[in-house]
Design a protein around this motif. Structure first.
Motif, mmCIF file in Angstrom:
data_model
loop_
_atom_site.group_PDB
_atom_site.id
_atom_site.type_symbol
_atom_site.label_atom_id
_atom_site.label_comp_id
_atom_site.label_asym_id
_atom_site.label_seq_id
_atom_site.Cartn_x
_atom_site.Cartn_y
_atom_site.Cartn_z
ATOM 1 N N GLU A 65 -5.811 13.309 -1.278
ATOM 2 C CA GLU A 65 -4.881 12.209 -1.032
ATOM 3 C C GLU A 65 -5.573 10.898 -1.350
ATOM 4 O O GLU A 65 -6.800 10.792 -1.219
ATOM 5 C CB GLU A 65 -4.400 12.235 0.412
ATOM 6 C CG GLU A 65 -3.613 13.507 0.699
ATOM 7 C CD GLU A 65 -2.763 13.445 1.933
ATOM 8 O OE1 GLU A 65 -2.554 12.344 2.478
ATOM 9 O OE2 GLU A 65 -2.285 14.500 2.348
ATOM 10 N N GLN A 66 -4.788 9.940 -1.789
ATOM 11 C CA GLN A 66 -5.344 8.638 -2.161
ATOM 12 C C GLN A 66 -4.339 7.551 -1.842
ATOM 13 O O GLN A 66 -3.143 7.719 -2.066
ATOM 14 C CB GLN A 66 -5.663 8.618 -3.669
ATOM 15 C CG GLN A 66 -6.257 7.336 -4.168
ATOM 16 C CD GLN A 66 -7.678 7.135 -3.672
ATOM 17 O OE1 GLN A 66 -8.518 8.001 -3.846
ATOM 18 N NE2 GLN A 66 -7.934 6.015 -3.051
ATOM 19 N N SER A 67 -4.834 6.440 -1.326
ATOM 20 C CA SER A 67 -4.001 5.265 -1.090
ATOM 21 C C SER A 67 -4.290 4.230 -2.163
ATOM 22 O O SER A 67 -5.426 4.111 -2.633
ATOM 23 C CB SER A 67 -4.310 4.662 0.280
ATOM 24 O OG SER A 67 -3.925 5.549 1.290
ATOM 25 N N TYR A 68 -3.255 3.506 -2.545
ATOM 26 C CA TYR A 68 -3.361 2.493 -3.590
ATOM 27 C C TYR A 68 -2.748 1.194 -3.107
ATOM 28 O O TYR A 68 -1.715 1.200 -2.441
ATOM 29 C CB TYR A 68 -2.605 2.925 -4.855
ATOM 30 C CG TYR A 68 -3.150 4.178 -5.478
ATOM 31 C CD1 TYR A 68 -4.112 4.107 -6.473
ATOM 32 C CD2 TYR A 68 -2.711 5.427 -5.064
ATOM 33 C CE1 TYR A 68 -4.621 5.262 -7.046
ATOM 34 C CE2 TYR A 68 -3.220 6.587 -5.630
ATOM 35 C CZ TYR A 68 -4.170 6.486 -6.621
ATOM 36 O OH TYR A 68 -4.677 7.631 -7.172
ATOM 37 N N THR A 75 0.845 -1.190 0.000
ATOM 38 C CA THR A 75 0.000 0.000 0.000
ATOM 39 C C THR A 75 0.881 1.240 0.000
ATOM 40 O O THR A 75 1.817 1.345 0.802
ATOM 41 C CB THR A 75 -0.931 0.028 1.228
ATOM 42 O OG1 THR A 75 -1.755 -1.137 1.187
ATOM 43 C CG2 THR A 75 -1.804 1.264 1.223
ATOM 44 N N GLU A 76 0.600 2.156 -0.918
ATOM 45 C CA GLU A 76 1.298 3.442 -0.974
ATOM 46 C C GLU A 76 0.253 4.534 -1.074
ATOM 47 O O GLU A 76 -0.796 4.350 -1.699
ATOM 48 C CB GLU A 76 2.242 3.506 -2.172
ATOM 49 C CG GLU A 76 3.462 2.637 -2.017
ATOM 50 C CD GLU A 76 4.503 2.875 -3.094
ATOM 51 O OE1 GLU A 76 4.454 3.912 -3.792
ATOM 52 O OE2 GLU A 76 5.361 2.009 -3.243
ATOM 53 N N SER A 77 0.551 5.662 -0.460
ATOM 54 C CA SER A 77 -0.353 6.803 -0.490
ATOM 55 C C SER A 77 0.363 7.989 -1.125
ATOM 56 O O SER A 77 1.576 8.163 -0.951
ATOM 57 C CB SER A 77 -0.795 7.169 0.926
ATOM 58 O OG SER A 77 -1.486 6.092 1.509
ATOM 59 N N TYR A 78 -0.399 8.788 -1.841
ATOM 60 C CA TYR A 78 0.133 9.971 -2.504
ATOM 61 C C TYR A 78 -0.792 11.146 -2.237
ATOM 62 O O TYR A 78 -1.993 10.971 -2.027
ATOM 63 C CB TYR A 78 0.202 9.760 -4.026
ATOM 64 C CG TYR A 78 1.058 8.603 -4.451
ATOM 65 C CD1 TYR A 78 2.429 8.722 -4.541
ATOM 66 C CD2 TYR A 78 0.477 7.380 -4.763
ATOM 67 C CE1 TYR A 78 3.215 7.639 -4.932
ATOM 68 C CE2 TYR A 78 1.255 6.299 -5.153
ATOM 69 C CZ TYR A 78 2.616 6.442 -5.240
ATOM 70 O OH TYR A 78 3.387 5.368 -5.626
ATOM 71 N N THR A 138 -7.653 0.604 -6.003
ATOM 72 C CA THR A 138 -8.203 1.407 -4.912
ATOM 73 C C THR A 138 -9.674 1.058 -4.772
ATOM 74 O O THR A 138 -10.370 0.899 -5.775
ATOM 75 C CB THR A 138 -7.964 2.920 -5.121
ATOM 76 O OG1 THR A 138 -8.367 3.627 -3.960
ATOM 77 C CG2 THR A 138 -8.667 3.454 -6.335
ATOM 78 N N ALA A 176 2.477 11.581 0.703
ATOM 79 C CA ALA A 176 1.250 11.640 1.489
ATOM 80 C C ALA A 176 1.445 12.550 2.692
ATOM 81 O O ALA A 176 2.537 12.653 3.244
ATOM 82 C CB ALA A 176 0.857 10.239 1.951
#
Length: 89
Positions: free
Chosen positions: A23-26, A8-11, A44, A71
């Motif tokens: 912001e969104q996590s993938y 999981t990575e967030s940007y 997502t 993030a």
């Protein structure tokens, strides 16, 4: 051989056209194709989505002039804005 667990990575994103930030996590799934070449897919909300790093789209205006940041950037700017607003009131 099984594929590794998703990562999981967030940007954080900021539209340079309208100023919208989000912001969104993938979930990033690592795969290997039939020729042995690695590739990744982004997910997502349980849905496969395009990579947010190739051509991000503003959720507000639909433009593609979007800055990608680590993030937490949007949240920190929003908290500063809220403090500034509360001081003015």
């Amino acid at each position: 051989m099984s594929e590794p667990e998703p990562v999981t990575e967030s940007y954080a994103f900021a539209c340079m056209m309208c100023g919208h930030g989000w912001e969104q996590s993938y979930e990033i799934h690592h795969h290997v194709d039939a020729k042995g070449r690695p590739f990744v897919t982004y997910h997502t909300g349980g849905e496969r989505v395009p990579s947010p790093l190739t051509r991000p789209t503003c959720l507000n205006c639909g433009e593609h002039v979007v800055r990608i940041m680590r993030a937490g950037q949007v949240r920190s700017v929003e908290s500063v804005r809220q403090r500034q607003r509360s001081r003015r009131d």
